[in-house]
Design a protein around this motif. Structure first.
Motif, PDB file in Angstrom:
ATOM      1  N   SER A 288      -7.406  -5.862  -8.646  1.00 17.75           N
ATOM      2  CA  SER A 288      -7.841  -5.415  -9.973  1.00 17.75           C
ATOM      3  C   SER A 288      -6.690  -4.903 -10.828  1.00 17.75           C
ATOM      4  N   THR A 289      -5.577  -4.471 -10.207  1.00 20.77           N
ATOM      5  CA  THR A 289      -4.500  -3.848 -10.980  1.00 20.77           C
ATOM      6  C   THR A 289      -3.239  -4.691 -11.101  1.00 20.77           C
ATOM      7  N   ILE A 290      -3.112  -5.737 -10.303  1.00 18.74           N
ATOM      8  CA  ILE A 290      -1.910  -6.578 -10.314  1.00 18.74           C
ATOM      9  C   ILE A 290      -2.265  -7.952 -10.876  1.00 18.74           C
ATOM     10  N   PRO A 291      -1.455  -8.499 -11.778  1.00 19.05           N
ATOM     11  CA  PRO A 291      -1.738  -9.847 -12.296  1.00 19.05           C
ATOM     12  C   PRO A 291      -1.831 -10.855 -11.153  1.00 19.05           C
ATOM     13  N   PRO A 292      -2.786 -11.780 -11.221  1.00 16.56           N
ATOM     14  CA  PRO A 292      -2.987 -12.709 -10.101  1.00 16.56           C
ATOM     15  C   PRO A 292      -1.770 -13.561  -9.781  1.00 16.56           C
ATOM     16  N   GLY A 293      -0.912 -13.816 -10.764  1.00 19.88           N
ATOM     17  CA  GLY A 293       0.293 -14.585 -10.500  1.00 19.88           C
ATOM     18  C   GLY A 293       1.298 -13.853  -9.638  1.00 19.88           C
ATOM     19  N   GLN A 294       1.054 -12.570  -9.378  1.00 22.94           N
ATOM     20  CA  GLN A 294       1.967 -11.770  -8.559  1.00 22.94           C
ATOM     21  C   GLN A 294       1.363 -11.425  -7.204  1.00 22.94           C
ATOM     22  N   ILE A 295       0.325 -12.149  -6.808  1.00 21.71           N
ATOM     23  CA  ILE A 295      -0.330 -11.945  -5.517  1.00 21.71           C
ATOM     24  C   ILE A 295      -0.196 -13.231  -4.706  1.00 21.71           C
TER      25      ILE A 295
ATOM     26  N   PRO B  76     -11.550 -19.941  -9.685  1.00 23.07           N
ATOM     27  CA  PRO B  76     -11.038 -20.740  -8.566  1.00 23.07           C
ATOM     28  C   PRO B  76      -9.610 -21.220  -8.794  1.00 23.07           C
ATOM     29  N   GLU B  77      -9.251 -21.530 -10.019  1.00 21.03           N
ATOM     30  CA  GLU B  77      -7.889 -21.992 -10.306  1.00 21.03           C
ATOM     31  C   GLU B  77      -6.872 -20.896 -10.007  1.00 21.03           C
ATOM     32  N   GLN B  78      -7.187 -19.664 -10.383  1.00 22.70           N
ATOM     33  CA  GLN B  78      -6.288 -18.559 -10.081  1.00 22.70           C
ATOM     34  C   GLN B  78      -6.191 -18.335  -8.566  1.00 22.70           C
ATOM     35  N   ALA B  79      -7.328 -18.408  -7.885  1.00 19.60           N
ATOM     36  CA  ALA B  79      -7.344 -18.201  -6.440  1.00 19.60           C
ATOM     37  C   ALA B  79      -6.591 -19.304  -5.712  1.00 19.60           C
ATOM     38  N   ARG B  80      -6.648 -20.522  -6.216  1.00 19.07           N
ATOM     39  CA  ARG B  80      -5.909 -21.616  -5.585  1.00 19.07           C
ATOM     40  C   ARG B  80      -4.403 -21.371  -5.660  1.00 19.07           C
TER      41      ARG B  80
ATOM     42  N   ILE C 253       0.811  -1.227   0.000  1.00 14.75           N
ATOM     43  CA  ILE C 253       0.000   0.000   0.000  1.00 14.75           C
ATOM     44  C   ILE C 253       0.838   1.268   0.000  1.00 14.75           C
ATOM     45  N   SER C 254       2.083   1.192   0.485  1.00  9.16           N
ATOM     46  CA  SER C 254       2.897   2.401   0.525  1.00  9.16           C
ATOM     47  C   SER C 254       3.123   2.985  -0.865  1.00  9.16           C
ATOM     48  N   ASP C 255       3.134   2.112  -1.882  1.00  9.64           N
ATOM     49  CA  ASP C 255       3.443   2.565  -3.241  1.00  9.64           C
ATOM     50  C   ASP C 255       2.671   1.786  -4.306  1.00  9.64           C
ATOM     51  N   LEU C 256       1.508   1.253  -3.958  1.00 10.54           N
ATOM     52  CA  LEU C 256       0.794   0.399  -4.909  1.00 10.54           C
ATOM     53  C   LEU C 256       0.481   1.131  -6.210  1.00 10.54           C
ATOM     54  N   GLY C 257       0.031   2.372  -6.115  1.00  6.11           N
ATOM     55  CA  GLY C 257      -0.332   3.115  -7.320  1.00  6.11           C
ATOM     56  C   GLY C 257       0.812   3.265  -8.311  1.00  6.11           C
ATOM     57  N   PRO C 258       1.953   3.825  -7.885  1.00  9.20           N
ATOM     58  CA  PRO C 258       3.037   4.011  -8.851  1.00  9.20           C
ATOM     59  C   PRO C 258       3.742   2.720  -9.258  1.00  9.20           C
ATOM     60  N   ILE C 259       3.725   1.690  -8.403  1.00  9.35           N
ATOM     61  CA  ILE C 259       4.423   0.456  -8.750  1.00  9.35           C
ATOM     62  C   ILE C 259       3.611  -0.395  -9.714  1.00  9.35           C
ATOM     63  N   ALA C 260       2.287  -0.364  -9.609  1.00  6.54           N
ATOM     64  CA  ALA C 260       1.442  -1.291 -10.369  1.00  6.54           C
ATOM     65  C   ALA C 260       1.738  -1.310 -11.866  1.00  6.54           C
TER      66      ALA C 260
ATOM     67  N   LEU D 123       4.176 -19.364 -11.865  1.00  3.41           N
ATOM     68  CA  LEU D 123       2.998 -19.601 -12.695  1.00  3.41           C
ATOM     69  C   LEU D 123       2.557 -18.298 -13.348  1.00  3.41           C
ATOM     70  N   ASP D 124       2.211 -18.374 -14.621  1.00  2.00           N
ATOM     71  CA  ASP D 124       1.588 -17.246 -15.310  1.00  2.00           C
ATOM     72  C   ASP D 124       0.087 -17.452 -15.225  1.00  2.00           C
ATOM     73  N   LEU D 125      -0.588 -16.607 -14.450  1.00  2.43           N
ATOM     74  CA  LEU D 125      -2.028 -16.755 -14.232  1.00  2.43           C
ATOM     75  C   LEU D 125      -2.841 -15.735 -15.007  1.00  2.43           C
ATOM     76  N   GLY D 126      -2.219 -15.127 -16.001  1.00  4.51           N
ATOM     77  CA  GLY D 126      -2.953 -14.192 -16.834  1.00  4.51           C
ATOM     78  C   GLY D 126      -2.823 -12.755 -16.363  1.00  4.51           C
ATOM     79  N   PRO D 127      -3.445 -11.825 -17.106  1.00  2.17           N
ATOM     80  CA  PRO D 127      -3.311 -10.404 -16.796  1.00  2.17           C
ATOM     81  C   PRO D 127      -4.180  -9.982 -15.620  1.00  2.17           C
ATOM     82  N   ALA D 128      -3.921  -8.776 -15.139  1.00  8.53           N
ATOM     83  CA  ALA D 128      -4.796  -8.180 -14.127  1.00  8.53           C
ATOM     84  C   ALA D 128      -6.168  -7.924 -14.731  1.00  8.53           C
ATOM     85  N   PRO D 129      -7.219  -8.050 -13.933  1.00  5.67           N
ATOM     86  CA  PRO D 129      -8.564  -7.810 -14.463  1.00  5.67           C
ATOM     87  C   PRO D 129      -8.762  -6.404 -14.994  1.00  5.67           C
TER      88      PRO D 129
END
Length: 298
Positions: free
Chosen positions: A217-224, A253-257, A184-191, A274-280
């Motif tokens: 919503s802004t970060i690809p799920p594979g990076q969370i 569900p596969e991305q969330a797992r 959260i300290s820099d989520l906006g500029p880093i995203a 894992l590459d889970l696709g782009p951010a929504p």
């Protein structure tokens, strides 16, 4: 004191069961952010047995473990973490905590890797350092040689670290840089940069809905990566929040797992991620909400 908030997690049990049903069975949960220690000036403390107990209560399997703030230095605390993990039957996986201001910081980093640590934890606020920092750069370079993570505190109470983290990620592509507390300290500029730098990751050890929805919503799920921040609360609410946010932005569900644990396992194993696709995307339908305004108010 045992894990605070653990009994209070009972209130989310029914809600969480519905989300777990959506997620599906046999998920290997791997919490990316837990601590032990008894000397943190903030008054929180925990033993490794309490971390395992909290995992069991939540039906979760594994956790990354590192030392809480130790005003007198981290060598003994790191040894306790290593010992606790070795005795946990694989439930706990060690990160070594490094204070870049310590004269033996790099020696300690090398010692920890040789002793079995699977990466490092750095805390700019409690250990009072800023970025860029030449010792931090060397610690990240060392992690990069082994394709291991460096977890940064990236919550409240720290100066800007965004541009420095982006520079570190570009300079050391083998290192996996995890920004704790949803960055959260820099989520906006880093995203925008994170989308092009898959070695920048974010953990979910945070509680504000607007921040978490912005992350998802802004970060690809594979990076969370799922994380609880134990002992600063029980793990059932953070896992409920993670699943609710994943569903809200349209993840599968596969991305969330993978967020729940599979990606963290790859991070500490030094495996390809894992590459889970782009951010929504920020235009994901969330009803009548303006997340940027909500974050400013929060």
């Amino acid at each position: 004191m045992p894990v605070r908030g653990l009994p209070f997690d009972d209130v989310v049990t029914e809600l969480r069961e519905a989300e777990l049903a959506w997620l599906g069975p046999d998920v290997e949960w791997f919490d990316a952010h837990t601590h032990i220690g008894h000397h943190d000036p903030d008054g929180f403390e925990a033993d490794p047995e309490e971390i395992v107990e909290a995992l069991d209560v939540a039906g979760q399997q594994r956790a990354l473990l590192f030392a809480m703030h130790e005003p007198d230095g981290y060598r003994e605390a790191n040894d306790w973490v290593l010992k606790s993990c070795a005795e946990s039957g694989g439930r706990l996986v060690p990160l070594g905590r490094i204070d870049p201001k310590a004269p033996d910081a790099l020696e300690e980093a090398h010692r920890l890797l040789a002793a079995g640590a699977r990466g490092f934890k750095l805390h700019p606020r409690s250990d009072a350092f800023t970025l860029p920092n030449p010792v931090v750069d060397e610690v990240v370079a060392l992690a990069g040689e082994h394709r291991l993570p460096v977890l940064f505190h990236a919550g409240r109470g720290i100066p800007d670290l965004g541009s420095s983290v982006v520079d570190l990620a570009r300079a050391h592509p083998g290192a996996r840089l995890i920004l704790a507390h949803a960055g959260i300290s820099d989520l906006g500029p880093i995203a925008p940069h994170a989308r092009e730098l898959p070695n920048i990751l974010f953990d979910t050890s945070w509680w504000l809905i607007s921040d978490m929805l912005t992350l998802f919503s802004t970060i690809p799920p594979g990076q969370i990566l799922y994380a609880s921040d134990l002992p600063y609360g029980g793990p059932r609410f953070p896992s409920l929040l993670m699943l609710r946010c994943a569903r809200a932005v349209g993840l599968t569900p596969e991305q969330a797992r993978a967020i729940a644990g599979a990606q963290t396992a790859r991070v500490v194993d030094g495996a390809d991620l894992l590459d889970l696709g782009p951010a929504p995307g920020e235009d994901v339908p969330l009803g009548r909400r303006v997340l940027a305004f909500e974050r400013v108010i929060a």
